[in-house]
Design a protein around this motif. Sequence first.
Motif, PDB file in Angstrom:
ATOM      1  N   ARG A   1       0.848  -1.190   0.000  1.00  0.00           N
ATOM      2  CA  ARG A   1       0.000   0.000   0.000  1.00  0.00           C
ATOM      3  C   ARG A   1       0.882   1.238   0.000  1.00  0.00           C
ATOM      4  NH1 ARG A   1      -5.368   1.027   0.794  1.00  0.00           N
ATOM      5  NH2 ARG A   1      -5.666  -1.212   1.012  1.00  0.00           N
ATOM      6  N   ILE A   2       0.535   2.214  -0.826  1.00  0.00           N
ATOM      7  CA  ILE A   2       1.276   3.463  -0.874  1.00  0.00           C
ATOM      8  C   ILE A   2       0.598   4.459   0.061  1.00  0.00           C
ATOM      9  CG2 ILE A   2       2.176   5.310  -2.338  1.00  0.00           C
ATOM     10  CD1 ILE A   2       3.212   2.534  -3.076  1.00  0.00           C
ATOM     11  N   SER A   3       1.308   4.852   1.114  1.00  0.00           N
ATOM     12  CA  SER A   3       0.767   5.868   2.008  1.00  0.00           C
ATOM     13  C   SER A   3       0.948   7.229   1.364  1.00  0.00           C
ATOM     14  CB  SER A   3       1.484   5.813   3.364  1.00  0.00           C
ATOM     15  OG  SER A   3       2.880   5.960   3.181  1.00  0.00           O
ATOM     16  N   LEU A   4       0.314   8.224   1.914  1.00  0.00           N
ATOM     17  CA  LEU A   4       0.328   9.547   1.303  1.00  0.00           C
ATOM     18  C   LEU A   4       1.566  10.322   1.749  1.00  0.00           C
ATOM     19  CD1 LEU A   4      -3.443  10.450   1.749  1.00  0.00           C
ATOM     20  CD2 LEU A   4      -2.331   9.203  -0.111  1.00  0.00           C
ATOM     21  N   PRO A   5       2.520  10.563   0.841  1.00  0.00           N
ATOM     22  CA  PRO A   5       3.750  11.238   1.243  1.00  0.00           C
ATOM     23  C   PRO A   5       3.660  12.753   1.221  1.00  0.00           C
ATOM     24  CG  PRO A   5       3.939  10.510  -1.022  1.00  0.00           C
ATOM     25  CD  PRO A   5       2.596  10.048  -0.528  1.00  0.00           C
ATOM     26  N   HIS A   6       2.633  13.294   0.574  1.00  0.00           N
ATOM     27  CA  HIS A   6       2.482  14.751   0.511  1.00  0.00           C
ATOM     28  C   HIS A   6       1.029  15.075   0.168  1.00  0.00           C
ATOM     29  CE1 HIS A   6       2.497  14.527  -3.912  1.00  0.00           C
ATOM     30  NE2 HIS A   6       3.484  13.681  -3.776  1.00  0.00           N
ATOM     31  N   GLY A   7       0.675  16.353   0.292  1.00  0.00           N
ATOM     32  CA  GLY A   7      -0.719  16.752   0.171  1.00  0.00           C
ATOM     33  C   GLY A   7      -1.371  16.390  -1.147  1.00  0.00           C
ATOM     34  N   GLN A   8      -0.681  16.642  -2.248  1.00  0.00           N
ATOM     35  CA  GLN A   8      -1.284  16.362  -3.549  1.00  0.00           C
ATOM     36  C   GLN A   8      -1.571  14.878  -3.735  1.00  0.00           C
ATOM     37  OE1 GLN A   8       0.989  18.131  -6.714  1.00  0.00           O
ATOM     38  NE2 GLN A   8       0.765  20.199  -5.899  1.00  0.00           N
ATOM     39  N   ALA A   9      -0.805  14.041  -3.027  1.00  0.00           N
ATOM     40  CA  ALA A   9      -1.044  12.602  -3.125  1.00  0.00           C
ATOM     41  C   ALA A   9      -2.415  12.222  -2.585  1.00  0.00           C
ATOM     42  CB  ALA A   9       0.048  11.837  -2.382  1.00  0.00           C
TER      43      ALA A   9
ATOM     44  N   ARG B   1      -3.834  12.093 -12.298  1.00  0.00           N
ATOM     45  CA  ARG B   1      -3.616  11.168 -11.187  1.00  0.00           C
ATOM     46  C   ARG B   1      -2.490  10.175 -11.500  1.00  0.00           C
ATOM     47  NH1 ARG B   1      -9.613  11.235  -9.947  1.00  0.00           N
ATOM     48  NH2 ARG B   1      -9.733  12.388  -7.981  1.00  0.00           N
ATOM     49  N   MET B   2      -2.334   9.791 -12.771  1.00  0.00           N
ATOM     50  CA  MET B   2      -1.217   8.909 -13.105  1.00  0.00           C
ATOM     51  C   MET B   2       0.102   9.625 -12.843  1.00  0.00           C
ATOM     52  SD  MET B   2      -0.473   5.819 -14.073  1.00  0.00           S
ATOM     53  CE  MET B   2      -1.958   5.183 -14.898  1.00  0.00           C
ATOM     54  N   TRP B   3       0.161  10.907 -13.192  1.00  0.00           N
ATOM     55  CA  TRP B   3       1.373  11.698 -12.927  1.00  0.00           C
ATOM     56  C   TRP B   3       1.595  11.815 -11.418  1.00  0.00           C
ATOM     57  CZ3 TRP B   3       2.649  16.141 -10.339  1.00  0.00           C
ATOM     58  CH2 TRP B   3       3.900  16.705 -10.629  1.00  0.00           C
TER      59      TRP B   3
ATOM     60  N   ALA C   1       4.176  10.273  -6.282  1.00  0.00           N
ATOM     61  CA  ALA C   1       3.994   9.740  -4.928  1.00  0.00           C
ATOM     62  C   ALA C   1       4.855   8.500  -4.708  1.00  0.00           C
ATOM     63  CB  ALA C   1       2.529   9.413  -4.685  1.00  0.00           C
ATOM     64  N   CYS C   2       4.968   7.668  -5.737  1.00  0.00           N
ATOM     65  CA  CYS C   2       5.788   6.463  -5.609  1.00  0.00           C
ATOM     66  C   CYS C   2       7.266   6.816  -5.508  1.00  0.00           C
ATOM     67  CB  CYS C   2       5.537   5.526  -6.790  1.00  0.00           C
ATOM     68  SG  CYS C   2       3.938   4.679  -6.719  1.00  0.00           S
ATOM     69  N   ARG C   3       7.700   7.837  -6.249  1.00  0.00           N
ATOM     70  CA  ARG C   3       9.096   8.261  -6.152  1.00  0.00           C
ATOM     71  C   ARG C   3       9.399   8.797  -4.752  1.00  0.00           C
ATOM     72  NH1 ARG C   3       9.588  12.436  -9.198  1.00  0.00           N
ATOM     73  NH2 ARG C   3       7.787  12.368 -10.590  1.00  0.00           N
ATOM     74  N   VAL C   4       8.472   9.578  -4.213  1.00  0.00           N
ATOM     75  CA  VAL C   4       8.664  10.106  -2.862  1.00  0.00           C
ATOM     76  C   VAL C   4       8.625   8.973  -1.839  1.00  0.00           C
ATOM     77  CG1 VAL C   4       7.682  11.610  -1.090  1.00  0.00           C
ATOM     78  CG2 VAL C   4       7.758  12.378  -3.467  1.00  0.00           C
ATOM     79  N   HIS C   5       7.710   8.040  -2.025  1.00  0.00           N
ATOM     80  CA  HIS C   5       7.613   6.892  -1.118  1.00  0.00           C
ATOM     81  C   HIS C   5       8.931   6.130  -1.081  1.00  0.00           C
ATOM     82  CE1 HIS C   5       5.658   3.383   0.835  1.00  0.00           C
ATOM     83  NE2 HIS C   5       6.523   2.698   0.101  1.00  0.00           N
ATOM     84  N   LEU C   6       9.508   5.861  -2.242  1.00  0.00           N
ATOM     85  CA  LEU C   6      10.762   5.123  -2.298  1.00  0.00           C
ATOM     86  C   LEU C   6      11.901   5.906  -1.654  1.00  0.00           C
ATOM     87  CD1 LEU C   6      10.411   3.777  -5.942  1.00  0.00           C
ATOM     88  CD2 LEU C   6      10.341   2.397  -3.861  1.00  0.00           C
ATOM     89  N   ALA C   7      11.915   7.217  -1.886  1.00  0.00           N
ATOM     90  CA  ALA C   7      12.972   8.046  -1.301  1.00  0.00           C
ATOM     91  C   ALA C   7      12.846   8.136   0.210  1.00  0.00           C
ATOM     92  CB  ALA C   7      12.929   9.444  -1.915  1.00  0.00           C
TER      93      ALA C   7
END
Length: 227
Positions: free
Chosen positions: A111-119, A174-176, A181-187
Amino acid sequence: MTTVGETASTTGVATGLVEAAHVLAGLGLATAFGHVSVRHGDSVLITPPKELDLVAPDELVEISLAADALPAGVPPEAWGHLAVYRARPDVTAVARAQPEAVLAAGAVTDRISLPHGQAAWLGASVPVHDEARLLRSADRAEHAARTLGAADALVLRGNGAITTGSAPGHALARMWLLDAACRVHLAAHGAGPVQTLSPDEIAAWRTAAPPLLDRLWAHLRRTAGTA
């Protein structure tokens, strides 16, 4: 199967769908593969199985929301689009792509949690569908739609993502956002234990490979300027 040109004039619906397809490709979120669709009355308009930046309005394909089989020429993964529309009356558009960051994140989390507001525009969180097979059957697509639930985006482990919206542009946005969000999640979290494909999943992908490799080769030739 009928094309849009055979059933209706090229209206703003078709134009908006094609523009979203071109932008999805232009942003590098889709290469040789990917689709965009829009709900249109009791039907769905979807891009054909070709590179998205080459799609023209008169090439869009129209299929019934109630279809129990896909006619020749319809992208096999149209089942995924149909399943989402059937499960979610609030969804008007669907985008399907394979951003690299999404593939990476789907391999290390469920599950991808929300790393920032736009997510947050993706939902309360983004579920990861734990089956790395192409959505080329009604049953498999319905399973993925159940994993999506009320979220606006779904990571397909080993298989990219589905995003939804009230219009093609929103699904594309949303795809963008999901890619970001996935890049931020990984970082933020770093790479954890990687869940790789099972032998059965690998076999399924290899079985599907020949025509898909043809499409990828055509894309790479054109990108390299040799086609």
